[in-house]
Design a protein around this motif. Structure first.
Motif, PDB file in Angstrom:
ATOM      1  N   LEU A  84       0.792  -1.218   0.000  1.00  0.00           N
ATOM      2  CA  LEU A  84       0.000   0.000   0.000  1.00  0.00           C
ATOM      3  C   LEU A  84       0.829   1.276   0.000  1.00  0.00           C
ATOM      4  O   LEU A  84       0.411   2.287  -0.565  1.00  0.00           O
ATOM      5  CB  LEU A  84      -0.947   0.007   1.205  1.00  0.00           C
ATOM      6  CG  LEU A  84      -2.066  -1.034   1.166  1.00  0.00           C
ATOM      7  CD1 LEU A  84      -2.783  -1.083   2.497  1.00  0.00           C
ATOM      8  CD2 LEU A  84      -3.034  -0.729   0.038  1.00  0.00           C
ATOM      9  N   LYS A  85       1.985   1.263   0.623  1.00  0.00           N
ATOM     10  CA  LYS A  85       2.721   2.517   0.762  1.00  0.00           C
ATOM     11  C   LYS A  85       3.231   3.049  -0.574  1.00  0.00           C
ATOM     12  O   LYS A  85       3.501   4.238  -0.705  1.00  0.00           O
ATOM     13  CB  LYS A  85       3.871   2.371   1.750  1.00  0.00           C
ATOM     14  CG  LYS A  85       5.084   1.621   1.249  1.00  0.00           C
ATOM     15  CD  LYS A  85       6.177   1.630   2.311  1.00  0.00           C
ATOM     16  CE  LYS A  85       7.456   0.985   1.812  1.00  0.00           C
ATOM     17  NZ  LYS A  85       8.530   1.029   2.835  1.00  0.00           N
ATOM     18  N   ASN A  90      -1.164  10.905   2.217  1.00  0.00           N
ATOM     19  CA  ASN A  90      -1.560  10.713   3.612  1.00  0.00           C
ATOM     20  C   ASN A  90      -3.041  10.326   3.616  1.00  0.00           C
ATOM     21  O   ASN A  90      -3.904  11.157   3.322  1.00  0.00           O
ATOM     22  CB  ASN A  90      -1.348  12.001   4.414  1.00  0.00           C
ATOM     23  CG  ASN A  90       0.113  12.411   4.459  1.00  0.00           C
ATOM     24  OD1 ASN A  90       1.015  11.572   4.392  1.00  0.00           O
ATOM     25  ND2 ASN A  90       0.365  13.694   4.569  1.00  0.00           N
ATOM     26  N   ARG A  91      -3.335   9.075   3.964  1.00  0.00           N
ATOM     27  CA  ARG A  91      -4.692   8.571   3.757  1.00  0.00           C
ATOM     28  C   ARG A  91      -5.213   7.832   4.989  1.00  0.00           C
ATOM     29  O   ARG A  91      -4.470   7.150   5.696  1.00  0.00           O
ATOM     30  CB  ARG A  91      -4.718   7.653   2.534  1.00  0.00           C
ATOM     31  CG  ARG A  91      -4.176   8.352   1.290  1.00  0.00           C
ATOM     32  CD  ARG A  91      -4.373   7.567   0.020  1.00  0.00           C
ATOM     33  NE  ARG A  91      -3.662   8.199  -1.085  1.00  0.00           N
ATOM     34  CZ  ARG A  91      -4.129   9.212  -1.807  1.00  0.00           C
ATOM     35  NH1 ARG A  91      -5.330   9.713  -1.528  1.00  0.00           N
ATOM     36  NH2 ARG A  91      -3.421   9.744  -2.795  1.00  0.00           N
ATOM     37  N   TRP A  92      -6.512   7.965   5.199  1.00  0.00           N
ATOM     38  CA  TRP A  92      -7.181   7.298   6.314  1.00  0.00           C
ATOM     39  C   TRP A  92      -7.179   5.786   6.128  1.00  0.00           C
ATOM     40  O   TRP A  92      -7.324   5.280   5.015  1.00  0.00           O
ATOM     41  CB  TRP A  92      -8.627   7.763   6.429  1.00  0.00           C
ATOM     42  CG  TRP A  92      -8.859   9.179   6.866  1.00  0.00           C
ATOM     43  CD1 TRP A  92      -9.524  10.153   6.164  1.00  0.00           C
ATOM     44  CD2 TRP A  92      -8.474   9.782   8.108  1.00  0.00           C
ATOM     45  NE1 TRP A  92      -9.565  11.325   6.886  1.00  0.00           N
ATOM     46  CE2 TRP A  92      -8.926  11.125   8.093  1.00  0.00           C
ATOM     47  CE3 TRP A  92      -7.780   9.334   9.224  1.00  0.00           C
ATOM     48  CZ2 TRP A  92      -8.725  12.016   9.139  1.00  0.00           C
ATOM     49  CZ3 TRP A  92      -7.562  10.218  10.278  1.00  0.00           C
ATOM     50  CH2 TRP A  92      -8.030  11.527  10.232  1.00  0.00           C
ATOM     51  N   SER A 132       4.157   5.170  13.595  1.00  0.00           N
ATOM     52  CA  SER A 132       5.327   6.043  13.528  1.00  0.00           C
ATOM     53  C   SER A 132       5.904   6.182  14.930  1.00  0.00           C
ATOM     54  O   SER A 132       5.175   6.062  15.922  1.00  0.00           O
ATOM     55  CB  SER A 132       4.892   7.410  12.979  1.00  0.00           C
ATOM     56  OG  SER A 132       5.995   8.259  12.809  1.00  0.00           O
ATOM     57  N   PRO A 133       7.213   6.436  15.073  1.00  0.00           N
ATOM     58  CA  PRO A 133       7.785   6.624  16.403  1.00  0.00           C
ATOM     59  C   PRO A 133       7.018   7.677  17.204  1.00  0.00           C
ATOM     60  O   PRO A 133       6.596   8.695  16.669  1.00  0.00           O
ATOM     61  CB  PRO A 133       9.216   7.088  16.098  1.00  0.00           C
ATOM     62  CG  PRO A 133       9.525   6.469  14.776  1.00  0.00           C
ATOM     63  CD  PRO A 133       8.236   6.504  13.999  1.00  0.00           C
ATOM     64  N   ALA A 134       6.817   7.396  18.496  1.00  0.00           N
ATOM     65  CA  ALA A 134       6.106   8.280  19.433  1.00  0.00           C
ATOM     66  C   ALA A 134       4.609   8.366  19.163  1.00  0.00           C
ATOM     67  O   ALA A 134       3.939   9.269  19.652  1.00  0.00           O
ATOM     68  CB  ALA A 134       6.718   9.673  19.466  1.00  0.00           C
ATOM     69  N   ALA A 151      -6.909   6.599  12.772  1.00  0.00           N
ATOM     70  CA  ALA A 151      -5.592   6.279  12.210  1.00  0.00           C
ATOM     71  C   ALA A 151      -5.500   6.627  10.733  1.00  0.00           C
ATOM     72  O   ALA A 151      -6.456   6.490   9.974  1.00  0.00           O
ATOM     73  CB  ALA A 151      -5.279   4.801  12.401  1.00  0.00           C
ATOM     74  N   MET A 152      -4.293   7.061  10.355  1.00  0.00           N
ATOM     75  CA  MET A 152      -3.983   7.330   8.949  1.00  0.00           C
ATOM     76  C   MET A 152      -2.613   6.766   8.630  1.00  0.00           C
ATOM     77  O   MET A 152      -1.815   6.476   9.527  1.00  0.00           O
ATOM     78  CB  MET A 152      -4.026   8.831   8.656  1.00  0.00           C
ATOM     79  CG  MET A 152      -3.184   9.705   9.559  1.00  0.00           C
ATOM     80  SD  MET A 152      -1.405   9.777   9.171  1.00  0.00           S
ATOM     81  CE  MET A 152      -1.445  10.651   7.622  1.00  0.00           C
ATOM     82  N   GLN A 153      -2.347   6.596   7.326  1.00  0.00           N
ATOM     83  CA  GLN A 153      -1.057   6.104   6.848  1.00  0.00           C
ATOM     84  C   GLN A 153      -0.316   7.242   6.170  1.00  0.00           C
ATOM     85  O   GLN A 153      -0.869   7.925   5.304  1.00  0.00           O
ATOM     86  CB  GLN A 153      -1.254   4.953   5.866  1.00  0.00           C
ATOM     87  CG  GLN A 153       0.046   4.337   5.359  1.00  0.00           C
ATOM     88  CD  GLN A 153      -0.198   3.310   4.263  1.00  0.00           C
ATOM     89  OE1 GLN A 153      -0.799   3.603   3.245  1.00  0.00           O
ATOM     90  NE2 GLN A 153       0.271   2.096   4.483  1.00  0.00           N
ATOM     91  N   TYR A 154       0.947   7.437   6.566  1.00  0.00           N
ATOM     92  CA  TYR A 154       1.768   8.484   5.973  1.00  0.00           C
ATOM     93  C   TYR A 154       2.205   8.124   4.555  1.00  0.00           C
ATOM     94  O   TYR A 154       2.489   6.958   4.249  1.00  0.00           O
ATOM     95  CB  TYR A 154       3.029   8.711   6.800  1.00  0.00           C
ATOM     96  CG  TYR A 154       2.858   9.616   7.990  1.00  0.00           C
ATOM     97  CD1 TYR A 154       2.338  10.893   7.864  1.00  0.00           C
ATOM     98  CD2 TYR A 154       3.262   9.185   9.257  1.00  0.00           C
ATOM     99  CE1 TYR A 154       2.196  11.726   8.964  1.00  0.00           C
ATOM    100  CE2 TYR A 154       3.136  10.018  10.365  1.00  0.00           C
ATOM    101  CZ  TYR A 154       2.599  11.287  10.208  1.00  0.00           C
ATOM    102  OH  TYR A 154       2.468  12.097  11.307  1.00  0.00           O
ATOM    103  N   SER A 155       2.310   9.153   3.734  1.00  0.00           N
ATOM    104  CA  SER A 155       2.858   8.992   2.391  1.00  0.00           C
ATOM    105  C   SER A 155       4.319   8.560   2.474  1.00  0.00           C
ATOM    106  O   SER A 155       5.065   9.020   3.328  1.00  0.00           O
ATOM    107  CB  SER A 155       2.747  10.323   1.632  1.00  0.00           C
ATOM    108  OG  SER A 155       3.407  10.262   0.398  1.00  0.00           O
ATOM    109  N   GLY A 156       4.722   7.696   1.588  1.00  0.00           N
ATOM    110  CA  GLY A 156       6.137   7.323   1.485  1.00  0.00           C
ATOM    111  C   GLY A 156       6.554   6.241   2.452  1.00  0.00           C
ATOM    112  O   GLY A 156       6.894   5.136   2.051  1.00  0.00           O
ATOM    113  N   SER A 157       6.511   6.538   3.752  1.00  0.00           N
ATOM    114  CA  SER A 157       6.995   5.580   4.743  1.00  0.00           C
ATOM    115  C   SER A 157       5.996   4.462   5.011  1.00  0.00           C
ATOM    116  O   SER A 157       6.381   3.355   5.390  1.00  0.00           O
ATOM    117  CB  SER A 157       7.309   6.297   6.059  1.00  0.00           C
ATOM    118  OG  SER A 157       6.118   6.741   6.692  1.00  0.00           O
ATOM    119  N   GLY A 158       4.709   4.749   4.861  1.00  0.00           N
ATOM    120  CA  GLY A 158       3.687   3.768   5.203  1.00  0.00           C
ATOM    121  C   GLY A 158       3.415   3.657   6.684  1.00  0.00           C
ATOM    122  O   GLY A 158       2.599   2.837   7.113  1.00  0.00           O
TER     123      GLY A 158
END
Length: 238
Positions: A84-85, A90-92, A132-134, A151-158
């Motif tokens: 997916l990443k 940046n997606r829900w 993600s850290p923290a 929760a959401m998923q960051y672009s690039g890193s996943g």
């Protein structure tokens, strides 16, 4: 698939590479929905800048694909996360701790109700998670007085982050819809194949491959055409 045109691609070996390289590929139906052989499910990235999580959940549930009902994606393995990443943005995703603070559950799909994380940034993983850290930190300020429960998923890193329902002060590009697992049948609408290419000496030249020949892909020499044969797709159920 089903009369689709043959395809051809160029392969450029890494600098000074000598040996064999294996390429796995997926043949799928044209369109915005992509198949993952690892899960047997299908995924659609929907652009909807600024959409709230609750609206994304409802919108995903209203979508269908090939007779399958959609839902806000549930990410339950590292392989699924990696798949997916690559789509970016940046997606829900379909997780929340709105019911009990710190109890993160999948709210959608076949996993609805499954508890996968308990606690804050140093909490305990009860199933796959990719924070993600923290995170998750339930951050509160004047824009987010109720904290962060979605929760959401960051672009690039996943990696994942928690945000308020409408991501106040943060950027949301849309959401990811998953199809499969909710209905009696999840049809197989893709085929998979493998090409093995041999590079006996470094030439710096492209190798060309197409899918038009014999039943078994052969090892190639520079300038030859290894021809992959995908496994046939079926309309059976997983």
């Amino acid at each position: 698939m089903g009369g689709a045109s043959d395809f051809r691609f160029n392969y450029l070996p890494p600098y000074w590479f000598v040996g064999t390289d294996t390429i796995n590929y997926v043949v799928e139906l044209a369109g915005p929905v992509h198949a993952s052989p690892a899960t047997g499910h299908y995924y659609e990235v929907v652009s909807a800048p600024g959409i709230c999580w609750s609206d994304a959940q409802a919108a995903a549930a209203a979508r269908t694909y090939q007779g399958m009902r959609g839902y806000l994606v549930t990410i339950t393995t590292a392989a699924e996360s990696k798949f997916l990443k690559r789509f970016g943005g940046n997606r829900w995703i379909g997780a929340s701790d709105e019911a009990v603070e710190g109890d993160w559950r999948w709210k959608t799909g076949p996993e609805a109700g499954q508890l996968f994380w308990r606690g804050g940034p140093t909490g305990a993983a009860l199933a796959y998670s990719n924070w993600s850290p923290a995170q998750p930190d339930d951050f509160r300020n004047q824009w987010r007085p109720e904290g962060e429960d979605y929760a959401m998923q960051y672009s690039g890193s996943g990696l994942w982050n928690d945000l308020s329902d409408c991501a106040d002060g943060s950027t949301i590009d849309g959401y990811i819809v998953e199809y499969g697992g909710l209905d009696a049948c999840t049809p197989v609408l893709y085929a998979v194949g493998t090409i093995t290419i041999a590079v006996p000496s470094y030439s710096g030249l492209f190798l060309t491959a197409d899918d038009t020949a014999a039943p078994s892909p052969a090892l190639s020499q520079p300038g030859s055409k290894p021809r992959p044969t995908p496994a046939p797709a079926t309309s059976g159920c997983r």
